[in-house]
Design a protein around this motif. Structure first.
Motif, PDB file in Angstrom:
ATOM      1  N   ILE A   1       0.721  -1.216  -0.078  1.00 41.02           N
ATOM      2  CA  ILE A   1       0.098  -0.178   0.185  1.00 41.02           C
ATOM      3  C   ILE A   1       0.896   1.197   0.014  1.00 41.02           C
ATOM      4  O   ILE A   1       1.833   1.335   0.542  1.00 41.02           O
ATOM      5  CB  ILE A   1      -0.954  -0.015   1.124  1.00 41.02           C
ATOM      6  N   MET A   2       0.696   2.233  -0.844  1.00 35.25           N
ATOM      7  CA  MET A   2       1.364   3.310  -0.904  1.00 35.25           C
ATOM      8  C   MET A   2       0.813   4.497  -0.304  1.00 35.25           C
ATOM      9  O   MET A   2      -0.473   4.609  -0.031  1.00 35.25           O
ATOM     10  CB  MET A   2       1.326   3.607  -2.200  1.00 35.25           C
ATOM     11  N   ALA A   3       1.630   5.559   0.223  1.00 37.52           N
ATOM     12  CA  ALA A   3       1.077   6.655   1.061  1.00 37.52           C
ATOM     13  C   ALA A   3       1.558   8.053   0.080  1.00 37.52           C
ATOM     14  O   ALA A   3       2.526   7.941  -0.405  1.00 37.52           O
ATOM     15  CB  ALA A   3       1.843   6.831   2.335  1.00 37.52           C
ATOM     16  N   ALA A   4       0.662   9.003   0.294  1.00 38.14           N
ATOM     17  CA  ALA A   4       1.349  10.349  -0.115  1.00 38.14           C
ATOM     18  C   ALA A   4       2.524  11.056   0.630  1.00 38.14           C
ATOM     19  O   ALA A   4       2.587  10.455   1.793  1.00 38.14           O
ATOM     20  CB  ALA A   4       0.073  11.252  -0.280  1.00 38.14           C
ATOM     21  N   ALA A   5       3.100  11.649   0.060  1.00 37.81           N
ATOM     22  CA  ALA A   5       4.281  12.246   0.774  1.00 37.81           C
ATOM     23  C   ALA A   5       5.523  11.203   0.828  1.00 37.81           C
ATOM     24  O   ALA A   5       6.410  11.444   0.234  1.00 37.81           O
ATOM     25  CB  ALA A   5       4.126  13.023   2.228  1.00 37.81           C
ATOM     26  N   VAL A   6       5.289  10.069   1.530  1.00 39.93           N
ATOM     27  CA  VAL A   6       6.159   9.212   1.781  1.00 39.93           C
ATOM     28  C   VAL A   6       6.727   8.621   0.293  1.00 39.93           C
ATOM     29  O   VAL A   6       7.791   8.478   0.001  1.00 39.93           O
ATOM     30  CB  VAL A   6       6.232   8.101   2.768  1.00 39.93           C
TER      31      VAL A   6
END
Length: 489
Positions: free
Chosen positions: A344-349
């Motif tokens: 799962i991907m996160a914004a910013a990071v």
């Protein structure tokens, strides 16, 4: 009782809209929630009665629609999320060459020969000399990795020098996928406006205008000595000896690539089109003693929203419109494929870059959130059916409306000036994790709304911006999504 944690949602692509394939191979979807609705619609009789009572409600139709929500992860080919994206974009992925045993050993990839480093496969898109292929799922560890194709073929591509170990019957998990290309020593150069080559014909590799590439591999020998020449860029023109690029890395300059075997990574591409691509989606309420299965057919993704908010997981929401459905205690597929497991991907990071007009957006107009929306303006088409089914008979499509909403800090008037001038610009968002990437791009858009405000003391002045896409002449698209199954950082 039935618990939401026991919901099983599966999906299969339909060949004919509204018709579930015979003996369907259902695949389990990943989601955070759903508001799908398959329900009857009733009306009340207008009969006048002297006792002031009503006759029984009359069923007149069935409703078949709703949303599915999820967290962003790499859209593995043929997974539900990948299929749903195709439905939303109204077009199929343009994939790089791939062969996959897909659960059946020795079926598509049928042999690996050690003496010639040849992989024998069933016919399909040809592997081309110079392409890089990612091999995975083979029994011998030596056969798993990234290898350069030295002799192209649709059935017997060679990877001379790979050092393969012989496998007469590759296993069910064996897979081979083109993920990039590589030049010979000193062949790939950095030009003022892109990449050049002498020996490698860049028109043969399956590249496309508007496609994103990642320049440079992990090893020192596989990337330019000039650090600014390694990074992400977009193709704007393709010739045999030159790739013209824009969105070049900051500080891009020329580099002869002396002694370097430069690696360049690219992947599959999806852009808005004209197809109507339906799915059969089945929900199984597995917590019941006898599970109920609700199947909804002809489900087309009409709207999509993709949200990138700082310090939060990147998320998506897809809203479907469908034709017919059923509810039963028997599943369409009692043993569906497992869900994908990509991170799962996160914004910013994990968002590597948000760029506006080809330039990364930074101070003082930092972006706090970005939301990309696609709306196909679907409408049900139906009449009095003669096949015994209830529901629309077809789905019509209107215009494809694409927009991007940005929440930016009001650090200067640069973006506000574009809003008032009606200046056409573009947006792209790159998100990557575990050597996989997606690049979301709107190649031409115009800001249509926004006003800066200081809403209270001790707060930041913000400029929220809304925009609308229009046709881009270079790519003939409103929205484009590139996915790279593998790249080296």
């Amino acid at each position: 009782m039935s618990d939401s944690n026991r919901l099983r949602l599966t999906s299969v692509r339909e060949t004919t809209l509204g018709v579930t394939p015979t003996t369907p191979r259902m695949r389990t979807a990943r989601l955070t929630g759903e508001q799908l609705r398959f329900a009857p619609q009733f009306v009340t009789s207008e009969e006048i009665r002297d006792d002031r009572m009503n006759s029984d409600p009359i069923k007149v139709n069935e409703q078949n629609q709703g949303a599915i929500n999820g967290e962003l992860s790499f859209p593995v080919d043929n997974s539900p999320f990948s299929d749903w994206l195709e439905s939303l974009f109204c077009k199929e992925w343009v994939n790089t060459p791939v062969r996959d045993n897909d659960g059946t050993a020795d079926s598509v990839i049928t042999a690996v020969t050690d003496t010639t480093d040849v992989v024998t496969v069933t016919t399909g898109d040809a592997f081309v000399a110079g392409q890089l292929a990612l091999l995975s799922g083979f029994t011998a560890d030596e056969n798993n990795g990234v290898f350069k194709c030295t002799t192209g073929s649709a059935t017997v591509p060679a990877f001379l020098g790979a050092g393969f170990v012989a496998e007469a019957a590759p296993p069910a998990a064996a897979r081979m996928k083109v993920v990039g290309f590589q030049g010979a020593s000193g062949d790939i150069t950095a030009l003022a406006a892109g990449l050049g080559s002498t020996a490698l014909d860049l028109t043969t590799l399956g590249l496309a205008v508007g496609q994103w590439i990642k320049i440079g591999g992990t090893a020192t020998a596989d990337k330019f000595a000039t650090a600014a020449c390694n990074g992400w860029a977009r193709i704007t023109a393709i010739a045999a000896t030159e790739l013209t690029l824009d969105n070049l890395p900051t500080g891009w300059t020329t580099d002869a690539g002396a002694g370097k075997t430069i690696k360049v990574w690219f992947g599959d591409q999806l852009k808005n089109g004209l197809l109507t691509l339906g799915q059969t989606i089945e929900r199984g309420f597995m917590g019941q003693s006898v599970p109920t299965y609700i199947a909804q057919r002809g489900m087309v993704a009409g709207q999509g929203e993709f949200r990138f908010v700082t310090e939060q997981i990147a998320t998506w929401s897809l809203t479907f419109s469908g034709l017919t459905g059923t509810q039963d205690t028997t599943s369409l597929d009692a043993s569906p494929d497992d869900a994908t497991t990509n991170a799962i991907m996160a914004a910013a990071v994990n968002v590597g870059r948000i760029a506006e007009n080809g330039v990364p957006v930074g101070g003082p107009n930092y972006i706090r959130s970005a939301t990309l929306t696609i709306n196909n303006n679907l409408r049900p088409i139906g009449g009095i059916r003669s096949d015994g089914l209830v529901g629309p008979e077809d789905i019509g499509k209107g215009s494809v409306d694409v927009g991007v909403s940005l929440e930016t800090y009001f650090g200067s008037n640069a973006l506000l000036t574009k809003l008032f001038a009606g200046t056409a610009t573009n947006i792209n968002i790159r998100i990557a994790k575990d050597s996989q990437a997606m690049i979301w791009a709107v190649p031409r858009l115009t800001y249509t709304d926004g006003a800066p405000n200081a809403t209270a003391k001790n707060t930041d002045a913000m400029l929220p911006l809304s925009s609308q896409a229009s046709k881009d002449t270079l790519t003939s698209a409103h929205a484009i999504l590139d996915r790279l199954e593998y790249f080296e950082v």
